[in-house]
Structures are given as C-alpha cells and as structure tokens.
Design an enzyme around this catalytic site. Sequence first.
Site, PDB file in Angstrom:
ATOM      1  N   ARG A 102       0.811  -1.223   0.000  1.00 44.21           N
ATOM      2  CA  ARG A 102       0.000   0.000   0.000  1.00 44.21           C
ATOM      3  C   ARG A 102       0.845   1.274   0.000  1.00 44.21           C
ATOM      4  NH1 ARG A 102      -4.337  -1.345   4.517  1.00 44.21           N
ATOM      5  NH2 ARG A 102      -4.986   0.820   4.260  1.00 44.21           N
ATOM      6  N   HIS A 136      -2.169  -4.298  -4.761  1.00 49.83           N
ATOM      7  CA  HIS A 136      -3.100  -3.222  -4.410  1.00 49.83           C
ATOM      8  C   HIS A 136      -3.366  -2.336  -5.635  1.00 49.83           C
ATOM      9  CE1 HIS A 136      -5.057  -0.220  -2.019  1.00 49.83           C
ATOM     10  NE2 HIS A 136      -4.144   0.682  -2.291  1.00 49.83           N
ATOM     11  N   ASP A 175     -14.332   1.647  -2.873  1.00 50.63           N
ATOM     12  CA  ASP A 175     -13.895   2.962  -3.359  1.00 50.63           C
ATOM     13  C   ASP A 175     -13.605   2.874  -4.853  1.00 50.63           C
ATOM     14  OD1 ASP A 175     -11.346   1.826  -3.586  1.00 50.63           O
ATOM     15  OD2 ASP A 175     -10.627   2.713  -1.734  1.00 50.63           O
ATOM     16  N   LYS A 198     -15.291   6.283  -0.320  1.00 48.70           N
ATOM     17  CA  LYS A 198     -14.718   6.086   1.026  1.00 48.70           C
ATOM     18  C   LYS A 198     -13.746   7.208   1.339  1.00 48.70           C
ATOM     19  CE  LYS A 198     -11.340   2.955   1.726  1.00 48.70           C
ATOM     20  NZ  LYS A 198     -10.701   1.638   1.803  1.00 48.70           N
ATOM     21  N   ARG A 200     -10.622   8.131   4.087  1.00 51.76           N
ATOM     22  CA  ARG A 200      -9.784   7.627   5.175  1.00 51.76           C
ATOM     23  C   ARG A 200      -9.204   8.830   5.895  1.00 51.76           C
ATOM     24  NH1 ARG A 200      -7.908   2.677   6.481  1.00 51.76           N
ATOM     25  NH2 ARG A 200      -8.517   1.523   4.632  1.00 51.76           N
ATOM     26  N   THR A 230      -7.278  -3.796   8.900  1.00 52.66           N
ATOM     27  CA  THR A 230      -7.844  -3.671  10.249  1.00 52.66           C
ATOM     28  C   THR A 230      -9.337  -3.977  10.277  1.00 52.66           C
ATOM     29  OG1 THR A 230      -8.415  -1.347   9.930  1.00 52.66           O
ATOM     30  CG2 THR A 230      -6.196  -1.829  10.790  1.00 52.66           C
ATOM     31  N   GLY A 232     -11.566  -2.022   9.250  1.00 56.17           N
ATOM     32  CA  GLY A 232     -12.302  -0.759   9.376  1.00 56.17           C
ATOM     33  C   GLY A 232     -13.203  -0.516   8.171  1.00 56.17           C
ATOM     34  N   THR A 233     -12.634  -0.680   6.979  1.00 53.86           N
ATOM     35  CA  THR A 233     -13.405  -0.456   5.748  1.00 53.86           C
ATOM     36  C   THR A 233     -14.582  -1.427   5.680  1.00 53.86           C
ATOM     37  OG1 THR A 233     -11.375   0.198   4.617  1.00 53.86           O
ATOM     38  CG2 THR A 233     -13.235  -0.439   3.223  1.00 53.86           C
TER      39      THR A 233
HETATM   40  C1  R5P Z   1      -7.458   0.003   0.455  1.00 53.16           C
HETATM   41  O1  R5P Z   1      -7.579   0.825  -0.401  1.00 53.16           O
HETATM   42  C2  R5P Z   1      -7.704  -1.451   0.284  1.00 53.16           C
HETATM   43  O2  R5P Z   1      -8.288  -1.764  -0.904  1.00 53.16           O
HETATM   44  C3  R5P Z   1      -8.544  -1.936   1.445  1.00 53.16           C
HETATM   45  O3  R5P Z   1      -9.789  -1.295   1.422  1.00 53.16           O
HETATM   46  C4  R5P Z   1      -7.866  -1.627   2.730  1.00 53.16           C
HETATM   47  O4  R5P Z   1      -6.592  -2.194   2.712  1.00 53.16           O
HETATM   48  C5  R5P Z   1      -8.616  -2.150   3.903  1.00 53.16           C
HETATM   49  O5  R5P Z   1      -8.002  -1.664   5.053  1.00 53.16           O
HETATM   50  P1  R5P Z   1      -8.758  -1.757   6.454  1.00 53.16           P
HETATM   51  O6  R5P Z   1      -9.209  -3.166   6.599  1.00 53.16           O
HETATM   52  O7  R5P Z   1      -7.705  -1.373   7.471  1.00 53.16           O
HETATM   53  O8  R5P Z   1      -9.856  -0.777   6.405  1.00 53.16           O
END
Ligand code: R5P
Length: 322
Positions: A102, A136, A175, A198, A200, A230, A232-233
């Site tokens: 990432r 990614h 997103d 989305k 962040r 994590t 979160g998304t």
């Molecule tokens: C980010 O753009 C990726 O596609 C995932 O949405 C992200 O890695 C998810 O991260 P987390 O689980 O911490 O929200």
Amino acid sequence: MQEVKWVGPLKVFSGRRSRYLGQSVCADLGVAPGECDIFKFANDNTFVQVGENVRSCDVFVLQTSCPPVDESLMELLILIDALRRASAERITAVLPYYPYVRSDKKDQPRVAITARLVADLVHTAGADRVMTVDLHAAQIQGFFSIPLDHLTAGPLLADYVLRLGLERPVVVATDAGTAKRALTFARRLGAPLAVMEKERFGNTERAAVVGMIGDVVGREAIIVEDEVSTGGTLSEAVQVLRDRGAAAVYACATHPVLAGPAATRIAESLLAQVLVTDTVPIGQDKRDILGDRLKVLSVAPLLAEAVRRIHSGESISSLYSY
Ligand code: R5P
C-alpha cells in the site's frame, strides 16, 4: 540463430513463515520442498544456508509478507542472495502478498515509496523474475525492470461465490480504486456493480463511507477487496449496505492481513461470510473468533500451475486475466 538459454531442474524454497504455503505448492507440483536452514544468531542477525545443490537450477523462492514484515522481507533477501551465490541458474521470487504494497505512491509530503524500495531490494538481492498475487495497484508492476507475473485469485473467489447460488447478487467496490477489480468480478458473476465513496482519515485505520452509486435494496451484496487489514473499511461498508437495504452482505478479499481488531470487528458486524485466500497465514486465535464466517481458499494450485508453466516456458497469461 537465437541462443536457447538452458534452465535447469526445478526447485522450490520457502521462508519460515511461508512454509505452510510452500509445502502445498510443492505437493501440487510433485517436488520435495527445497532444504534450507534459517535461524537467528544471538545477536539477532539472520543466518540462511541452502541445504542442497542448486547449481544451474531453476529456483522459486516463496515468501509472503506477514508479521514481522521487515524480518520476513530480510529473510527473503538473504535467501535469494544465498541461492545466487550457490550458482542457481534462475531465481524467481514468489511473493503471494507483496510487502509494503500500500506504500506505492507519494501521497503525503516527505514519505517513502516503500513498495518501490522493495522492488529494488528484491532485484538487487539477485532475483531474475517475480511472481505475485493481486497487487493493491497493478501499476506496481512497473517498479520492476525484471519480468513480473501478476496473478489473480479473482476467479477462485468468484467461482466460490457462484456456487453459493445467490438469488440477486450485487458486487460492491468500497472505493473508486477497487472499482475495476470489482467490475471484473461482477462480470464473472453476471451481477451489477455498486461503488462506494470512502474517506480515510490520515494514517489512521478509520474509514468512512460517504456515498454510494448503485442499487443494493433486497440484494445480496458482495464486497470485493484486495485485502482486509484492520477491518475498518469492511465493518463500515457492511453497516452502510445493511442500512441501505441489502438482504445480506458477503466479502471477498485475496489477502487476509487481519491486523489488530480486524477479526473482532468482522465478528461483531452483520457480515454473513468473509471469503479470503491463504496468501497470508491466519492464526488460530483469529480463526476461533471468526468461526464459520471465515472461508479460506488456497492459492497453492494457482501458484503451482504458474511455477510449472514458467519452468516449462508456457504462457501464463490465462492466470492473470479473467
Ligand atoms: C485500500 O484501499 C484497500 O483496498 C482496502 O480497502 C484496505 O486495505 C482495507 O483496510 P482496512 O481493513 O484497514 O480498512
């Protein structure tokens, strides 16, 4: 007449935290896992010794990114160096989950592009080729000046979803960045696509869904992600989808990073099932928290087929598009 480069016998080695996957790949290929001794000296330096002759061999070195990430990466580099100095003919670094994937752009002042640094390190250590799964961002391929094969677990995940026999599925991208991946997935299912917007907040794990295009009412929503970090998304997206009338919510993600609170967040969410692969090992504690809601599919057959074709000089393009 063009000179034909001779590539010797096939060997597959794995770093310590990737042996679970390396063994499955070797079983699929019908070869014995390559022998190597890896340990730490009292001074915390890593020692690697290749335990068999690799002179003139076509060697694949498998190491995924998982905690401790820096140690896994360093182990990979040392293993490649040891193989090169042992006169391997060709070395392919197999990185099921690419380290620092990432960190692929300079999106804040004075930050590193660590995914690019990883590419330079792998090349400098002595890799001739690289194989990886669901980056990614596909543009990371351009960080390498050696051949890179970018495989996808998309068909593996999509075909499992097809077998669920959902009545009115809709595929959801969390997103715009993941919309293309989700669209390919949707086409495989013959389902429509919805795209979320989305936001962040800085470098924190907090993510908020601030908008959505597409109809999810009464449908089974399938969130498609490259990774769950994590959670979160995912937990935020599940809540939004249910609030907007989705009948059920499923998630597909290639890389189950499952960092920190991820397992608990998923367990406490309204997610029906989370479908992942084994590019990253999942600890028993997280498996216990997630129970039946977690389904893990193995990428070992995909990796093994790619290794077999690369070794025999066949095309592998059908393994990275669908
Ligand atoms: C980010 O753009 C990726 O596609 C995932 O949405 C992200 O890695 C998810 O991260 P987390 O689980 O911490 O929200």
